[in-house]
Motif scaffolding. Structure first.
Motif, mmCIF file in Angstrom:
data_model
loop_
_atom_site.group_PDB
_atom_site.id
_atom_site.type_symbol
_atom_site.label_atom_id
_atom_site.label_comp_id
_atom_site.label_asym_id
_atom_site.label_seq_id
_atom_site.Cartn_x
_atom_site.Cartn_y
_atom_site.Cartn_z
ATOM 1 N N TYR A 93 0.836 -1.192 0.000
ATOM 2 C CA TYR A 93 0.000 0.000 0.000
ATOM 3 C C TYR A 93 0.875 1.247 0.000
ATOM 4 C CZ TYR A 93 -3.632 -3.211 1.678
ATOM 5 O OH TYR A 93 -4.513 -4.257 1.818
ATOM 6 N N CYS A 94 0.506 2.224 -0.815
ATOM 7 C CA CYS A 94 1.191 3.494 -0.703
ATOM 8 C C CYS A 94 0.409 4.387 0.266
ATOM 9 C CB CYS A 94 1.363 4.170 -2.052
ATOM 10 S SG CYS A 94 -0.133 4.487 -2.973
ATOM 11 N N ASN A 95 1.125 5.293 0.862
ATOM 12 C CA ASN A 95 0.566 6.142 1.915
ATOM 13 C C ASN A 95 1.096 7.557 1.779
ATOM 14 O OD1 ASN A 95 1.496 7.288 4.861
ATOM 15 N ND2 ASN A 95 -0.587 6.470 4.920
ATOM 16 N N VAL A 96 0.218 8.494 2.012
ATOM 17 C CA VAL A 96 0.602 9.903 2.070
ATOM 18 C C VAL A 96 0.167 10.453 3.415
ATOM 19 C CG1 VAL A 96 0.061 12.207 1.198
ATOM 20 C CG2 VAL A 96 0.600 10.368 -0.398
ATOM 21 N N LYS A 97 1.067 11.159 4.072
ATOM 22 C CA LYS A 97 0.746 11.858 5.310
ATOM 23 C C LYS A 97 0.736 13.354 5.010
ATOM 24 C CE LYS A 97 2.653 8.286 8.297
ATOM 25 N NZ LYS A 97 1.317 7.751 8.650
ATOM 26 N N GLN A 98 -0.421 13.940 5.197
ATOM 27 C CA GLN A 98 -0.606 15.352 4.907
ATOM 28 C C GLN A 98 -0.786 16.109 6.211
ATOM 29 O OE1 GLN A 98 -4.241 16.520 2.759
ATOM 30 N NE2 GLN A 98 -2.936 17.662 1.351
ATOM 31 N N LEU A 99 -0.007 17.165 6.373
ATOM 32 C CA LEU A 99 -0.042 17.958 7.594
ATOM 33 C C LEU A 99 -0.874 19.214 7.363
ATOM 34 C CD1 LEU A 99 0.961 18.398 10.510
ATOM 35 C CD2 LEU A 99 2.968 19.536 9.537
ATOM 36 N N VAL A 100 -1.990 19.301 8.067
ATOM 37 C CA VAL A 100 -2.877 20.454 7.940
ATOM 38 C C VAL A 100 -3.215 20.946 9.344
ATOM 39 C CG1 VAL A 100 -5.100 21.310 7.094
ATOM 40 C CG2 VAL A 100 -3.862 19.547 5.800
ATOM 41 N N ALA A 101 -2.842 22.186 9.626
ATOM 42 C CA ALA A 101 -3.147 22.801 10.923
ATOM 43 C C ALA A 101 -2.733 21.884 12.080
ATOM 44 C CB ALA A 101 -4.634 23.136 11.027
ATOM 45 N N LEU A 102 -1.518 21.410 12.015
ATOM 46 C CA LEU A 102 -0.913 20.581 13.061
ATOM 47 C C LEU A 102 -1.570 19.208 13.189
ATOM 48 C CD1 LEU A 102 -0.341 23.265 15.851
ATOM 49 C CD2 LEU A 102 1.218 22.509 14.051
ATOM 50 N N THR A 103 -2.407 18.833 12.256
ATOM 51 C CA THR A 103 -3.027 17.502 12.265
ATOM 52 C C THR A 103 -2.532 16.721 11.050
ATOM 53 O OG1 THR A 103 -5.014 18.329 13.379
ATOM 54 C CG2 THR A 103 -5.196 16.223 12.214
ATOM 55 N N VAL A 104 -2.152 15.468 11.283
ATOM 56 C CA VAL A 104 -1.675 14.608 10.199
ATOM 57 C C VAL A 104 -2.840 13.776 9.683
ATOM 58 C CG1 VAL A 104 -0.138 12.730 9.558
ATOM 59 C CG2 VAL A 104 0.659 14.522 11.126
ATOM 60 N N TYR A 105 -3.050 13.831 8.390
ATOM 61 C CA TYR A 105 -4.090 13.046 7.744
ATOM 62 C C TYR A 105 -3.416 11.956 6.913
ATOM 63 C CZ TYR A 105 -7.219 16.819 9.075
ATOM 64 O OH TYR A 105 -7.942 17.743 9.800
ATOM 65 N N ASP A 106 -3.917 10.749 7.041
ATOM 66 C CA ASP A 106 -3.387 9.600 6.305
ATOM 67 C C ASP A 106 -4.278 9.275 5.116
ATOM 68 O OD1 ASP A 106 -2.070 8.375 9.218
ATOM 69 O OD2 ASP A 106 -0.952 8.214 7.340
ATOM 70 N N TYR A 107 -3.651 9.068 3.962
ATOM 71 C CA TYR A 107 -4.354 8.627 2.767
ATOM 72 C C TYR A 107 -3.678 7.353 2.266
ATOM 73 C CZ TYR A 107 -6.300 13.307 2.902
ATOM 74 O OH TYR A 107 -6.933 14.454 3.306
ATOM 75 N N TRP A 108 -4.506 6.411 1.796
ATOM 76 C CA TRP A 108 -3.999 5.114 1.374
ATOM 77 C C TRP A 108 -4.421 4.793 -0.055
ATOM 78 C CZ3 TRP A 108 -0.713 2.489 4.501
ATOM 79 C CH2 TRP A 108 -0.676 2.852 5.837
ATOM 80 N N GLY A 109 -3.497 4.163 -0.776
ATOM 81 C CA GLY A 109 -3.846 3.603 -2.066
ATOM 82 C C GLY A 109 -4.599 2.304 -1.879
ATOM 83 N N GLN A 110 -5.021 1.716 -2.976
ATOM 84 C CA GLN A 110 -5.890 0.540 -2.927
ATOM 85 C C GLN A 110 -5.135 -0.749 -2.678
ATOM 86 O OE1 GLN A 110 -4.662 1.787 -5.620
ATOM 87 N NE2 GLN A 110 -4.504 0.273 -7.246
ATOM 88 N N GLY A 111 -3.830 -0.723 -2.740
ATOM 89 C CA GLY A 111 -3.054 -1.936 -2.512
ATOM 90 C C GLY A 111 -2.772 -2.669 -3.812
ATOM 91 N N THR A 112 -1.588 -3.216 -3.889
ATOM 92 C CA THR A 112 -1.205 -4.012 -5.047
ATOM 93 C C THR A 112 -0.483 -5.255 -4.557
ATOM 94 O OG1 THR A 112 -0.053 -3.948 -7.196
ATOM 95 C CG2 THR A 112 0.976 -2.721 -5.405
ATOM 96 N N GLN A 113 -0.860 -6.397 -5.096
ATOM 97 C CA GLN A 113 -0.338 -7.678 -4.623
ATOM 98 C C GLN A 113 1.039 -7.958 -5.210
ATOM 99 O OE1 GLN A 113 -1.810 -10.150 -2.459
ATOM 100 N NE2 GLN A 113 0.255 -10.997 -2.591
ATOM 101 N N VAL A 114 1.960 -8.312 -4.337
ATOM 102 C CA VAL A 114 3.276 -8.787 -4.749
ATOM 103 C C VAL A 114 3.430 -10.212 -4.250
ATOM 104 C CG1 VAL A 114 5.759 -8.520 -4.458
ATOM 105 C CG2 VAL A 114 4.321 -6.501 -4.779
ATOM 106 N N THR A 115 3.695 -11.126 -5.160
ATOM 107 C CA THR A 115 3.883 -12.523 -4.808
ATOM 108 C C THR A 115 5.237 -12.986 -5.315
ATOM 109 O OG1 THR A 115 1.505 -12.938 -4.960
ATOM 110 C CG2 THR A 115 2.959 -14.852 -4.968
ATOM 111 N N VAL A 116 6.052 -13.495 -4.400
ATOM 112 C CA VAL A 116 7.390 -13.958 -4.745
ATOM 113 C C VAL A 116 7.424 -15.472 -4.556
ATOM 114 C CG1 VAL A 116 9.862 -13.722 -4.326
ATOM 115 C CG2 VAL A 116 8.331 -11.771 -3.931
ATOM 116 N N SER A 117 7.679 -16.184 -5.612
ATOM 117 C CA SER A 117 7.724 -17.644 -5.547
ATOM 118 C C SER A 117 9.150 -18.116 -5.299
ATOM 119 C CB SER A 117 7.188 -18.238 -6.840
ATOM 120 O OG SER A 117 7.995 -17.856 -7.924
ATOM 121 N N SER A 118 9.240 -19.228 -4.604
ATOM 122 C CA SER A 118 10.574 -19.764 -4.274
ATOM 123 C C SER A 118 11.079 -20.709 -5.341
ATOM 124 C CB SER A 118 10.519 -20.473 -2.929
ATOM 125 O OG SER A 118 9.555 -21.493 -2.965
#
Length: 118
Positions: A93-118
């Motif tokens: 997931y990607c994330n952005v932290k936005q600072l507005v008037a001393l408050t941090v707001y979190d925003y998230w992307g929708q997520g992307t699957q990573v699969t690593v096979s052995s």
């Protein structure tokens, strides 16, 4: 702020992937952008972050293998992942932290699957 992540997929151990996250909307006062991941049955954890001044930090498990970067002109943050291991399998997931008037707001992307096979 809206985030659109892409770039996940299936890769063999030792391989590489690059994740991208494009931001749109009211993009200002961004304190940090980053990537997190969540594996099945585990809590979401931070993978890498880049702060407004350019400082980066990484989880110990990915140091030396992953690189976070950003393109301010494109409002996009990237995660270059190399030497991937099966333990890197997770939804990222990607994330952005936005600072507005001393408050941090979190925003998230929708997520992307990573699969690593052995």
């Amino acid at each position: 702020v809206q985030l659109q992540a892409c770039g996940g997929g299936l890769v063999q151990a030792g391989g590489s992937l690059r994740l991208s996250c494009a931001a749109s909307g009211s993009i200002s006062s961004i304190a940090a952008v980053g990537w997190y991941r969540q594996a099945p049955g585990k809590q979401r954890e931070v993978v890498a972050r880049i702060f407004s001044g350019g400082t980066t930090n990484y989880a110990d498990s990915v140091k030396g293998r992953f690189t976070i970067s950003r393109d301010n002109a494109k409002n996009t943050v990237y995660l270059q992942m190399s030497s991937l291991e099966p333990e890197d399998t997770a939804v990222y997931y990607c994330n952005v932290k936005q600072l507005v008037a001393l408050t941090v707001y979190d925003y998230w992307g929708q997520g992307t699957q990573v699969t690593v096979s052995s």
